[in-house]
Scaffold this motif. Structure first.
Motif, PDB file in Angstrom:
ATOM      1  N   LYS A 131      15.008 -38.955   4.544  1.00 10.77           N
ATOM      2  CA  LYS A 131      14.147 -40.151   4.558  1.00 10.77           C
ATOM      3  C   LYS A 131      14.939 -41.333   4.031  1.00 10.77           C
ATOM      4  O   LYS A 131      15.664 -41.211   3.043  1.00 10.77           O
ATOM      5  CB  LYS A 131      12.938 -39.948   3.629  1.00 10.77           C
ATOM      6  CG  LYS A 131      11.914 -38.952   4.107  1.00 10.77           C
ATOM      7  CD  LYS A 131      10.754 -38.936   3.107  1.00 10.77           C
ATOM      8  CE  LYS A 131       9.877 -37.713   3.270  1.00 10.77           C
ATOM      9  NZ  LYS A 131       8.982 -37.528   2.101  1.00 10.77           N
ATOM     10  N   ASN A 132      14.763 -42.487   4.639  1.00  5.08           N
ATOM     11  CA  ASN A 132      15.421 -43.723   4.173  1.00  5.08           C
ATOM     12  C   ASN A 132      16.917 -43.496   3.989  1.00  5.08           C
ATOM     13  O   ASN A 132      17.521 -43.996   3.041  1.00  5.08           O
ATOM     14  CB  ASN A 132      14.798 -44.207   2.859  1.00  5.08           C
ATOM     15  CG  ASN A 132      13.293 -44.380   2.973  1.00  5.08           C
ATOM     16  OD1 ASN A 132      12.813 -44.939   3.939  1.00  5.08           O
ATOM     17  ND2 ASN A 132      12.552 -43.873   1.994  1.00  5.08           N
ATOM     18  N   LEU A 133      17.478 -42.705   4.889  1.00  2.00           N
ATOM     19  CA  LEU A 133      18.896 -42.353   4.812  1.00  2.00           C
ATOM     20  C   LEU A 133      19.682 -43.152   5.841  1.00  2.00           C
ATOM     21  O   LEU A 133      19.272 -43.254   6.994  1.00  2.00           O
ATOM     22  CB  LEU A 133      19.063 -40.847   5.064  1.00  2.00           C
ATOM     23  CG  LEU A 133      20.511 -40.334   5.131  1.00  2.00           C
ATOM     24  CD1 LEU A 133      20.636 -39.041   4.335  1.00  2.00           C
ATOM     25  CD2 LEU A 133      20.949 -40.080   6.560  1.00  2.00           C
ATOM     26  N   THR A 134      20.784 -43.739   5.400  1.00  2.00           N
ATOM     27  CA  THR A 134      21.691 -44.460   6.290  1.00  2.00           C
ATOM     28  C   THR A 134      23.046 -43.773   6.248  1.00  2.00           C
ATOM     29  O   THR A 134      23.615 -43.602   5.165  1.00  2.00           O
ATOM     30  CB  THR A 134      21.848 -45.928   5.833  1.00  2.00           C
ATOM     31  OG1 THR A 134      20.563 -46.540   5.796  1.00  2.00           O
ATOM     32  CG2 THR A 134      22.743 -46.701   6.785  1.00  2.00           C
ATOM     33  N   VAL A 135      23.532 -43.371   7.390  1.00  2.00           N
ATOM     34  CA  VAL A 135      24.865 -42.774   7.469  1.00  2.00           C
ATOM     35  C   VAL A 135      25.882 -43.902   7.605  1.00  2.00           C
ATOM     36  O   VAL A 135      25.890 -44.628   8.595  1.00  2.00           O
ATOM     37  CB  VAL A 135      24.966 -41.798   8.653  1.00  2.00           C
ATOM     38  CG1 VAL A 135      26.395 -41.259   8.782  1.00  2.00           C
ATOM     39  CG2 VAL A 135      23.972 -40.647   8.489  1.00  2.00           C
ATOM     40  N   LEU A 136      26.725 -44.054   6.585  1.00  2.00           N
ATOM     41  CA  LEU A 136      27.729 -45.125   6.611  1.00  2.00           C
ATOM     42  C   LEU A 136      28.967 -44.717   7.384  1.00  2.00           C
ATOM     43  O   LEU A 136      29.603 -45.557   8.014  1.00  2.00           O
ATOM     44  CB  LEU A 136      28.160 -45.490   5.183  1.00  2.00           C
ATOM     45  CG  LEU A 136      27.101 -46.001   4.223  1.00  2.00           C
ATOM     46  CD1 LEU A 136      27.767 -46.373   2.900  1.00  2.00           C
ATOM     47  CD2 LEU A 136      26.361 -47.193   4.805  1.00  2.00           C
ATOM     48  N   ALA A 137      29.351 -43.438   7.277  1.00  2.00           N
ATOM     49  CA  ALA A 137      30.592 -42.987   7.899  1.00  2.00           C
ATOM     50  C   ALA A 137      30.507 -41.499   8.195  1.00  2.00           C
ATOM     51  O   ALA A 137      29.824 -40.747   7.487  1.00  2.00           O
ATOM     52  CB  ALA A 137      31.786 -43.275   6.995  1.00  2.00           C
ATOM     53  N   THR A 138      31.215 -41.108   9.254  1.00  2.00           N
ATOM     54  CA  THR A 138      31.189 -39.711   9.702  1.00  2.00           C
ATOM     55  C   THR A 138      32.610 -39.211   9.905  1.00  2.00           C
ATOM     56  O   THR A 138      33.560 -39.995   9.934  1.00  2.00           O
ATOM     57  CB  THR A 138      30.448 -39.600  11.055  1.00  2.00           C
ATOM     58  OG1 THR A 138      31.132 -40.390  12.025  1.00  2.00           O
ATOM     59  CG2 THR A 138      28.999 -40.044  10.953  1.00  2.00           C
ATOM     60  N   ILE A 170      20.904 -43.616   0.428  1.00  2.00           N
ATOM     61  CA  ILE A 170      19.497 -43.241   0.485  1.00  2.00           C
ATOM     62  C   ILE A 170      18.730 -44.200  -0.410  1.00  2.00           C
ATOM     63  O   ILE A 170      19.185 -44.521  -1.519  1.00  2.00           O
ATOM     64  CB  ILE A 170      19.265 -41.786  -0.001  1.00  2.00           C
ATOM     65  CG1 ILE A 170      20.070 -40.791   0.865  1.00  2.00           C
ATOM     66  CG2 ILE A 170      17.774 -41.421   0.046  1.00  2.00           C
ATOM     67  CD1 ILE A 170      21.386 -40.377   0.280  1.00  2.00           C
ATOM     68  N   ARG A 171      17.597 -44.689   0.073  1.00  2.00           N
ATOM     69  CA  ARG A 171      16.701 -45.456  -0.789  1.00  2.00           C
ATOM     70  C   ARG A 171      15.606 -44.511  -1.249  1.00  2.00           C
ATOM     71  O   ARG A 171      14.976 -43.840  -0.426  1.00  2.00           O
ATOM     72  CB  ARG A 171      16.074 -46.635  -0.028  1.00  2.00           C
ATOM     73  CG  ARG A 171      17.057 -47.663   0.448  1.00  2.00           C
ATOM     74  CD  ARG A 171      17.877 -48.261  -0.683  1.00  2.00           C
ATOM     75  NE  ARG A 171      17.069 -48.855  -1.735  1.00  2.00           N
ATOM     76  CZ  ARG A 171      16.961 -50.159  -1.957  1.00  2.00           C
ATOM     77  NH1 ARG A 171      17.588 -51.014  -1.187  1.00  2.00           N
ATOM     78  NH2 ARG A 171      16.223 -50.602  -2.962  1.00  2.00           N
ATOM     79  N   TYR A 172      15.378 -44.445  -2.557  1.00  2.00           N
ATOM     80  CA  TYR A 172      14.293 -43.614  -3.091  1.00  2.00           C
ATOM     81  C   TYR A 172      13.498 -44.495  -4.041  1.00  2.00           C
ATOM     82  O   TYR A 172      13.994 -44.857  -5.110  1.00  2.00           O
ATOM     83  CB  TYR A 172      14.848 -42.395  -3.817  1.00  2.00           C
ATOM     84  CG  TYR A 172      13.766 -41.456  -4.320  1.00  2.00           C
ATOM     85  CD1 TYR A 172      13.242 -40.467  -3.496  1.00  2.00           C
ATOM     86  CD2 TYR A 172      13.246 -41.603  -5.602  1.00  2.00           C
ATOM     87  CE1 TYR A 172      12.234 -39.628  -3.945  1.00  2.00           C
ATOM     88  CE2 TYR A 172      12.237 -40.764  -6.061  1.00  2.00           C
ATOM     89  CZ  TYR A 172      11.735 -39.777  -5.223  1.00  2.00           C
ATOM     90  OH  TYR A 172      10.727 -38.945  -5.679  1.00  2.00           O
ATOM     91  N   GLU A 200      14.909 -35.208  -1.637  1.00  2.00           N
ATOM     92  CA  GLU A 200      14.666 -36.551  -1.077  1.00  2.00           C
ATOM     93  C   GLU A 200      15.686 -37.551  -1.602  1.00  2.00           C
ATOM     94  O   GLU A 200      16.126 -38.451  -0.881  1.00  2.00           O
ATOM     95  CB  GLU A 200      13.236 -37.003  -1.391  1.00  2.00           C
ATOM     96  CG  GLU A 200      12.214 -36.207  -0.606  1.00  2.00           C
ATOM     97  CD  GLU A 200      10.787 -36.682  -0.824  1.00  2.00           C
ATOM     98  OE1 GLU A 200      10.590 -37.672  -1.572  1.00  2.00           O
ATOM     99  OE2 GLU A 200       9.879 -36.055  -0.263  1.00  2.00           O
ATOM    100  N   ILE A 201      16.080 -37.382  -2.858  1.00  2.00           N
ATOM    101  CA  ILE A 201      17.042 -38.311  -3.466  1.00  2.00           C
ATOM    102  C   ILE A 201      18.427 -38.135  -2.838  1.00  2.00           C
ATOM    103  O   ILE A 201      19.118 -39.122  -2.565  1.00  2.00           O
ATOM    104  CB  ILE A 201      17.066 -38.123  -5.003  1.00  2.00           C
ATOM    105  CG1 ILE A 201      15.768 -38.678  -5.605  1.00  2.00           C
ATOM    106  CG2 ILE A 201      18.293 -38.787  -5.627  1.00  2.00           C
ATOM    107  CD1 ILE A 201      15.526 -38.289  -7.059  1.00  2.00           C
ATOM    108  N   ILE A 202      18.831 -36.897  -2.577  1.00  2.00           N
ATOM    109  CA  ILE A 202      20.167 -36.692  -1.986  1.00  2.00           C
ATOM    110  C   ILE A 202      20.153 -36.890  -0.465  1.00  2.00           C
ATOM    111  O   ILE A 202      21.201 -37.045   0.135  1.00  2.00           O
ATOM    112  CB  ILE A 202      20.754 -35.295  -2.335  1.00  2.00           C
ATOM    113  CG1 ILE A 202      19.962 -34.158  -1.688  1.00  2.00           C
ATOM    114  CG2 ILE A 202      20.841 -35.120  -3.861  1.00  2.00           C
ATOM    115  CD1 ILE A 202      20.611 -32.788  -1.865  1.00  2.00           C
ATOM    116  N   GLY A 203      18.977 -36.864   0.136  1.00  2.00           N
ATOM    117  CA  GLY A 203      18.852 -37.113   1.576  1.00  2.00           C
ATOM    118  C   GLY A 203      19.024 -35.869   2.407  1.00  2.00           C
ATOM    119  O   GLY A 203      18.107 -35.423   3.090  1.00  2.00           O
TER     120      GLY A 203
END
Ligand code: ZN
Length: 289
Positions: free
Chosen positions: A205-212, A232-234, A127-130
């Protein structure tokens, strides 16, 4: 000296030296086991943090594989930032719990490259690493996450998590230009020859992809734009996850350096005060230091 005169003296001192009295941020890099050259990359990761002028940096090296791990207990609560450069045998349960509590209570974390290969059977770590790869990761760990047709897709199709094709240079595309880490970066920038991680999957969870980066089928890619930089927000914690930087050479790419340094500050403080460096790459050519 009275309390008031002491206070006045402190104020005078602060004004006299013309700087804020802010303490440096404290970071610790965790290493000691990895299928990557951790002994080569850690000094570089350390120097890059120090170079920002924001951090003092310790290193917590675990015993080698096969030796007694029971004494490996970094004091997470002493730090503003934990950099994960570890992919090895399980830490002691007490260390696992202390790490999860550190993040949940508001700690900052950087998940660096193969750290997202680690601990595939530790739910909270996932969960922490997403999202992560290898270690038997599959659909029971969560969706594949990628960018397709202008949006992030969470794909629950069955299959193993994590692989990469042959190393090649690839362009990174910012998908969240207003995030503090990416704000001011060019929309497209070139990264040096490196592994492009694909098919990562996890709870996301609570994961935002900034760049691909586009995973070209000609390089054994998926044909999707795969996450390269994420947050990721944990709990109250802030996690910056960078999949790039396989080794020392890759870590000299300014695309890696600047995003790592900015991600570190954001994970530790929630803000980024660093300027985008003049040698940051544009869309076509990587920039190396
Ligand atoms: Zn690698």
């Amino acid at each position: 000296m009275s309390y008031r005169s002491l206070l006045a003296a402190i104020l005078l001192c602060t004004v006299a030296i013309g700087v804020s009295a802010a303490e440096p941020l404290k970071a610790v890099i965790l290493d000691g086991q990895n299928n990557h050259n951790w002994a080569g990359t850690t000094p570089h990761l350390k120097r890059l943090l120090e170079e920002t002028g924001l951090f003092t940096v310790d290193v917590a090296t675990s015993p080698p594989r096969g030796e007694d791990m029971s004494g490996y207990k970094p004091e997470f609560s002493n730090y503003d930032l934990v950099v994960l450069n570890y992919h090895g045998v399980a830490w002691p349960e007490e260390t696992n719990q202390a790490f999860v509590k550190y993040v949940a209570d508001g700690g900052g974390v950087i998940v660096y490259h193969a750290a997202d290969n680690a601990f595939s059977h530790w739910k909270e770590y996932d969960e922490i690493i997403g999202i992560g790869g290898w270690g038997g990761r599959d659909e029971t760990h969560g969706p594949y996450v990628y960018w397709k047709d202008g949006k992030i897709v969470r794909d629950m199709k069955p299959g193993s998590g994590g692989t990469h094709g042959p190393q090649h240079a690839f362009q990174i595309i910012v998908r969240e230009p207003d995030h503090p880490i990416t704000k001011g970066l060019p929309e497209k920038f070139m990264h040096t020859k490196d592994e492009l991680y694909i098919k990562l999957r996890g709870p996301a969870k609570n994961l935002t992809v900034l760049a691909t980066a586009y995973a070209d089928p000609a390089k054994k890619g998926t044909g999707y734009h795969e996450p390269v930089l994420m947050t990721i927000r944990y709990g109250k914690g802030r996690v910056f996850h960078t999949t790039i930087g396989h080794g020392g050479g890759q870590c000299r790419s300014v695309s890696f350096i600047a995003t790592y340094q900015r991600g570190a500050e954001w994970a530790a403080t929630g803000k980024v005060t660093q300027k985008v460096p003049d040698d940051f790459p544009g869309p076509d050519e990587p920039s190396m230091r």
